[in-house]
Motif scaffolding. Structure first.
Motif, PDB file in Angstrom:
ATOM      1  N   ALA A 120      48.411  37.003  43.919  1.00  0.00           N
ATOM      2  CA  ALA A 120      47.242  36.775  43.073  1.00  0.00           C
ATOM      3  C   ALA A 120      47.371  37.558  41.776  1.00  0.00           C
ATOM      4  CB  ALA A 120      45.966  37.191  43.810  1.00  0.00           C
ATOM      5  N   GLY A 121      47.454  36.862  40.663  1.00  0.00           N
ATOM      6  CA  GLY A 121      47.476  37.499  39.355  1.00  0.00           C
ATOM      7  C   GLY A 121      46.074  37.572  38.783  1.00  0.00           C
ATOM      8  N   GLU A 122      45.673  38.753  38.327  1.00  0.00           N
ATOM      9  CA  GLU A 122      44.352  38.970  37.713  1.00  0.00           C
ATOM     10  C   GLU A 122      43.233  38.310  38.522  1.00  0.00           C
ATOM     11  OE1 GLU A 122      42.291  41.219  35.070  1.00  0.00           O
ATOM     12  OE2 GLU A 122      44.449  41.165  35.470  1.00  0.00           O
ATOM     13  N   PRO A 123      43.059  38.734  39.793  1.00  0.00           N
ATOM     14  CA  PRO A 123      42.009  38.134  40.631  1.00  0.00           C
ATOM     15  C   PRO A 123      40.614  38.370  40.087  1.00  0.00           C
ATOM     16  CG  PRO A 123      42.972  40.078  41.677  1.00  0.00           C
ATOM     17  CD  PRO A 123      43.828  39.760  40.503  1.00  0.00           C
ATOM     18  N   HIS A 124      39.785  37.337  40.151  1.00  0.00           N
ATOM     19  CA  HIS A 124      38.388  37.435  39.745  1.00  0.00           C
ATOM     20  C   HIS A 124      37.523  37.984  40.872  1.00  0.00           C
ATOM     21  CE1 HIS A 124      38.523  34.340  36.202  1.00  0.00           C
ATOM     22  NE2 HIS A 124      39.640  35.047  36.279  1.00  0.00           N
ATOM     23  N   GLU A 125      37.981  37.815  42.099  1.00  0.00           N
ATOM     24  CA  GLU A 125      37.235  38.319  43.244  1.00  0.00           C
ATOM     25  C   GLU A 125      37.448  39.829  43.378  1.00  0.00           C
ATOM     26  OE1 GLU A 125      37.299  34.539  46.231  1.00  0.00           O
ATOM     27  OE2 GLU A 125      39.242  35.289  45.553  1.00  0.00           O
ATOM     28  N   ASP A 126      36.503  40.518  43.978  1.00  0.00           N
ATOM     29  CA  ASP A 126      36.572  41.965  44.080  1.00  0.00           C
ATOM     30  C   ASP A 126      37.822  42.415  44.828  1.00  0.00           C
ATOM     31  OD1 ASP A 126      34.228  42.222  42.693  1.00  0.00           O
ATOM     32  OD2 ASP A 126      32.964  42.556  44.455  1.00  0.00           O
ATOM     33  N   PRO A 127      38.336  43.599  44.496  1.00  0.00           N
ATOM     34  CA  PRO A 127      39.561  44.088  45.124  1.00  0.00           C
ATOM     35  C   PRO A 127      39.541  44.040  46.650  1.00  0.00           C
ATOM     36  CG  PRO A 127      39.013  45.479  43.272  1.00  0.00           C
ATOM     37  CD  PRO A 127      37.864  44.518  43.436  1.00  0.00           C
TER      38      PRO A 127
END
Length: 416
Positions: free
Chosen positions: A138-145
């Motif tokens: 996952a590159g630059e995920p929008h979902e929380d870590p």
């Protein structure tokens, strides 16, 4: 999260390091295999999922670079590239289905999603249920870590902690007296973006800048990309009048970047770097720069962009990263997956990831480390934060990767 910023990552130096919160040095890039060599020995496919040109062009160009090197599946090559809808928030199931469908290919061995928009975690979960052997990056995920970490084999973010401080530090070096952060509720609900905003506000207090927040339309809403961009075009002159020309502006959305740059060049103001920095992010459209002849060569791209920007707006007002973050992450994660599958890299060695990244960023100075949850102190083994030195047009590099970020910024919590 705690990190000691002791040294920058120099991509051209070789090292063997494991995931840690310390800085690493990445090895020199090796010559890429020719398309013919890869095709002749191909036994697997890699899926690359990106946004479209209108939402995240650099991410898409990184996928195209992999196709250039290794060929597309439909032509006997290795790479299968697809794009998710521009309105991905209201079409999450479509996005999920697109990602999961890649696992139907028996030769598929890795899936890279950049940017990893909402729904990616669920998609990876379904992929793993069907094919546990497929690597999910996952590159630059929008979902929380804590969410994306449950299903991704590796997640990569720009360092939203360190950059929350270094962007403000860079703005001060440029002469800014105020800093305006532009975003919208969806982005501010993301831990990565919301926490960075809090750090930026705190850094402004500590470094003596006035902080202001302005709301702009979400490009995934009913107004679409065109409506969101028109809003920026109309508002920037008013913001310049309100905050002054010695103000640095920052926006969290790629679609907002081009109209913001265009109006700052026309009315004044400064721009340190984009949310996902690149000399291609907003600059060509905002300044009318034709980069056809320089396509794929970021050193030439930066040189041409810098000349045009300085000629039209003067030196010291606009910044970027020398290499595109989105391009590098798409291509770098794809390259890393390829090497792991071929047995020349290991998922447990962060130095191997930096080596793959270095294929596309020769000579660049990076900094980074593993994500550490500020609430629990737990260091993620599958989540890395990275950032590069800021390049100011007409002035050169600011050494942001060597700036010591005060410890307190790593202890600021999203829920504070």
């Amino acid at each position: 999260m705690k990190k000691s910023l002791t040294t920058a990552i120099v991509i051209m130096l070789a090292s063997t390091l494991f995931f840690s919160c310390q800085k690493k040095e990445a090895p020199a890039a090796k010559p890429a295999e020719t398309k013919a060599e890869v095709t002749a020995n191909k036994t697997f496919h890699i899926g690359i999922v990106t946004g479209t040109v209108s939402q995240s062009e650099d991410d898409l160009r990184g996928a195209e670079e992999l196709i250039k090197r290794y060929g597309k599946v439909s032509e006997g090559g290795m790479i299968q590239h697809i794009t998710y809808p521009d309105d991905f928030m209201s079409q999450q199931e479509t996005t999920i289905s697109q990602i999961v469908a890649l696992a139907d290919d028996p030769l598929m061995k890795a899936i890279v999603v950049n940017q990893a928009v909402p729904g990616t975690t669920e998609a990876f979960k379904r992929v793993k249920e069907k094919r546990s052997d497929i690597l999910c990056f996952a590159g630059e995920p929008h979902e929380d870590p804590g969410v994306i970490q449950t299903t991704a084999d590796l997640a990569v973010n720009s360092d939203f902690i360190s950059r929350g401080y270094t962007i403000i530090w860079a703005a001060k070096q440029m002469g800014a007296k105020s800093f305006v952060h532009i975003s919208f509720p969806r982005h501010m609900s993301y831990e990565t973006l919301g926490l960075r905003r809090k750090i930026m506000e705190e850094a402004c207090k500590d470094l003596g800048l006035e902080f202001a927040f302005e709301t702009a339309p979400d490009p995934t809403s009913d107004v679409g990309v065109a409506g969101a961009q028109q809003f920026i075009l109309e508002k920037v002159p008013q913001w310049i009048q309100k905050y002054g020309k010695d103000t640095a502006f920052f926006c969290t959305n790629d679609a907002h970047t081009e109209p913001l740059l265009k109006q700052l060049a026309a009315y004044g103001g400064m721009f340190v770097e984009a949310d996902l920095p690149s000399p291609l992010m907003g600059y060509p459209g905002a300044f009318g720069i034709d980069l056809t002849a320089e396509a794929g060569d970021f050193q030439k791209i930066l040189t041409k962009v810098e000349k045009v920007v300085v000629d039209k707006a003067g030196p010291g007002k606009f910044g970027t990263w020398a290499f595109s973050y989105g391009f590098s992450v798409s291509a770098g994660l794809g390259e890393y997956a390829k090497r792991i599958i071929e047995g020349t890299a290991s998922l447990s060695k962060i130095s191997d990831f930096y080596a793959a990244l270095g294929e596309f960023t020769p000579g660049a100075k990076w900094n980074g480390g593993s994500y550490i949850d500020a609430n629990t102190g737990v260091r993620a083994k599958n989540h890395v934060l990275i950032y590069m030195d800021t390049y100011i047009m007409g002035q050169g590099y600011l050494p942001t990767t060597t700036v010591e970020v005060p410890e307190k910024y790593y202890n600021i919590k999203f829920t504070d």
